[in-house]
Design an enzyme around this catalytic site. Structure first.
Site, PDB file in Angstrom:
ATOM      1  CD  GLU A  68      35.371  26.209  29.271  1.00  0.00           C
ATOM      2  OE1 GLU A  68      35.101  25.276  28.476  1.00  0.00           O
ATOM      3  OE2 GLU A  68      34.732  26.387  30.317  1.00  0.00           O
ATOM      4  CG  ASP A  69      33.612  23.271  25.285  1.00  0.00           C
ATOM      5  OD1 ASP A  69      33.798  23.926  26.335  1.00  0.00           O
ATOM      6  OD2 ASP A  69      32.634  22.527  25.140  1.00  0.00           O
ATOM      7  CG  PHE A 110      22.117  23.428  21.767  1.00  0.00           C
ATOM      8  CD1 PHE A 110      22.528  22.137  21.456  1.00  0.00           C
ATOM      9  CD2 PHE A 110      22.170  23.843  23.081  1.00  0.00           C
ATOM     10  CE1 PHE A 110      22.987  21.276  22.452  1.00  0.00           C
ATOM     11  CE2 PHE A 110      22.619  22.980  24.083  1.00  0.00           C
ATOM     12  CZ  PHE A 110      23.040  21.699  23.760  1.00  0.00           C
ATOM     13  CG  ASP A 123      26.222  30.096  26.078  1.00  0.00           C
ATOM     14  OD1 ASP A 123      25.757  31.243  25.907  1.00  0.00           O
ATOM     15  OD2 ASP A 123      25.574  29.079  25.792  1.00  0.00           O
ATOM     16  CG  ASP A 182      27.194  17.353  25.993  1.00  0.00           C
ATOM     17  OD1 ASP A 182      27.656  18.500  26.210  1.00  0.00           O
ATOM     18  OD2 ASP A 182      26.396  16.787  26.766  1.00  0.00           O
TER      19      ASP A 182
HETATM   20  C1  PRP Z   1      29.861  23.928  28.815  1.00  0.00           C
HETATM   21  C2  PRP Z   1      31.172  24.335  28.188  1.00  0.00           C
HETATM   22  C3  PRP Z   1      31.676  25.433  29.084  1.00  0.00           C
HETATM   23  C4  PRP Z   1      30.399  26.043  29.617  1.00  0.00           C
HETATM   24  C5  PRP Z   1      30.155  27.355  28.934  1.00  0.00           C
HETATM   25  O1  PRP Z   1      30.109  23.014  29.842  1.00  0.00           O
HETATM   26  O2  PRP Z   1      32.079  23.264  28.128  1.00  0.00           O
HETATM   27  O3  PRP Z   1      32.455  24.942  30.138  1.00  0.00           O
HETATM   28  O4  PRP Z   1      29.341  25.128  29.327  1.00  0.00           O
HETATM   29  O5  PRP Z   1      28.934  27.934  29.307  1.00  0.00           O
HETATM   30  P1  PRP Z   1      28.816  29.268  30.167  1.00  0.00           P
HETATM   31  O6  PRP Z   1      29.743  30.285  29.567  1.00  0.00           O
HETATM   32  O7  PRP Z   1      27.370  29.639  30.009  1.00  0.00           O
HETATM   33  O8  PRP Z   1      29.162  28.948  31.594  1.00  0.00           O
HETATM   34  P2  PRP Z   1      29.006  21.968  30.404  1.00  0.00           P
HETATM   35  O9  PRP Z   1      28.554  22.444  31.757  1.00  0.00           O
HETATM   36  O10 PRP Z   1      27.957  21.722  29.372  1.00  0.00           O
HETATM   37  O11 PRP Z   1      29.863  20.664  30.629  1.00  0.00           O
HETATM   38  P3  PRP Z   1      30.657  19.765  29.562  1.00  0.00           P
HETATM   39  O12 PRP Z   1      31.875  20.559  29.137  1.00  0.00           O
HETATM   40  O13 PRP Z   1      31.016  18.557  30.336  1.00  0.00           O
HETATM   41  O14 PRP Z   1      29.744  19.467  28.398  1.00  0.00           O
END
Ligand code: PRP
Length: 187
Positions: A108-109, A161, A112, A168
């Protein structure tokens, strides 16, 4: 010059301070890669890259692992184009590889709220992997990493953020080589 050119990208007014430089990211990813190499010696882990945000991290991580890894991709979304989670995780693209008996590392990136990770864990565990670990480049200070079973964490960050290195704001900035704070107009 188009909107996608590097100079337009980095001169954007919405980009705030650099949170993690290219060098800091690269160094930490090498360390994580070495740790994974040690932990999975003799095995052939499957990196499950969570699109889209984790693409940059997963690429660099794979280069840093001195083992014959495999890579597959899964895409989920809970944020859409918003900066706030919708609270509902949507599977956008499923894996192609069968997970049964595999040593899976979910890449994962950012963790949150943990909503996405909880959803992915349930989904992947149900497929019978031999093992399932989570590796995230970033985690919020507020995230319950122990409860979520996150084994590898690059950096713990505050609530700003952030964009860049895969992350992104409405699909922009994923191709920044570093991580910066995003400052929307209404701030
Ligand atoms: C982002 C990120 C994680 C998730 C984390 O994905 O890549 O998968 O949010 O947030 P959380 O712990 O609150 O669930 P996003 O839905 O923005 O999609 P993306 O990776 O395509 O930008």
């Amino acid at each position: 010059m188009t909107d996608e050119s590097p100079s337009r990208l980095t001169s954007d007014d919405h980009l705030g301070r650099v949170l993690l430089s290219e060098e800091q990211l690269a160094q930490r990813i090498i360390e994580i890669g070495e740790q994974v190499t040690e932990d999975y010696a003799g095995r052939r882990p499957l990196l499950v890259c969570v699109l889209r945000g984790a693409y940059a991290f997963c690429t660099e991580l794979a280069f840093s692992i001195d083992l014959p890894v495999e890579i597959d991709f899964i895409a989920v979304s809970s944020y859409g184009s918003s900066t706030r989670t919708s609270g509902v995780v949507r599977l956008v693209k499923d894996l192609d590889v069968d997970l049964s008996g595999r040593d899976v590392i979910l890449v994962e990136d950012i963790v949150d709220t943990g909503l996405t990770l909880r959803y992915l864990r349930r989904s992947l565990e149900a497929r019978g992997p031999a093992s399932l670990e989570v590796c995230t480049l970033l985690a919020r200070e507020s995230a319950d990493l122990e409860g979520l079973g996150v084994r590898y964490v690059g950096f713990t960050i505050p609530g700003d953020f952030v964009v860049g290195f895969g992350l992104d704001a409405a699909e922009r900035y994923r191709n920044l080589r570093y991580l910066a704070v995003y400052e929307p107009e209404d701030h």
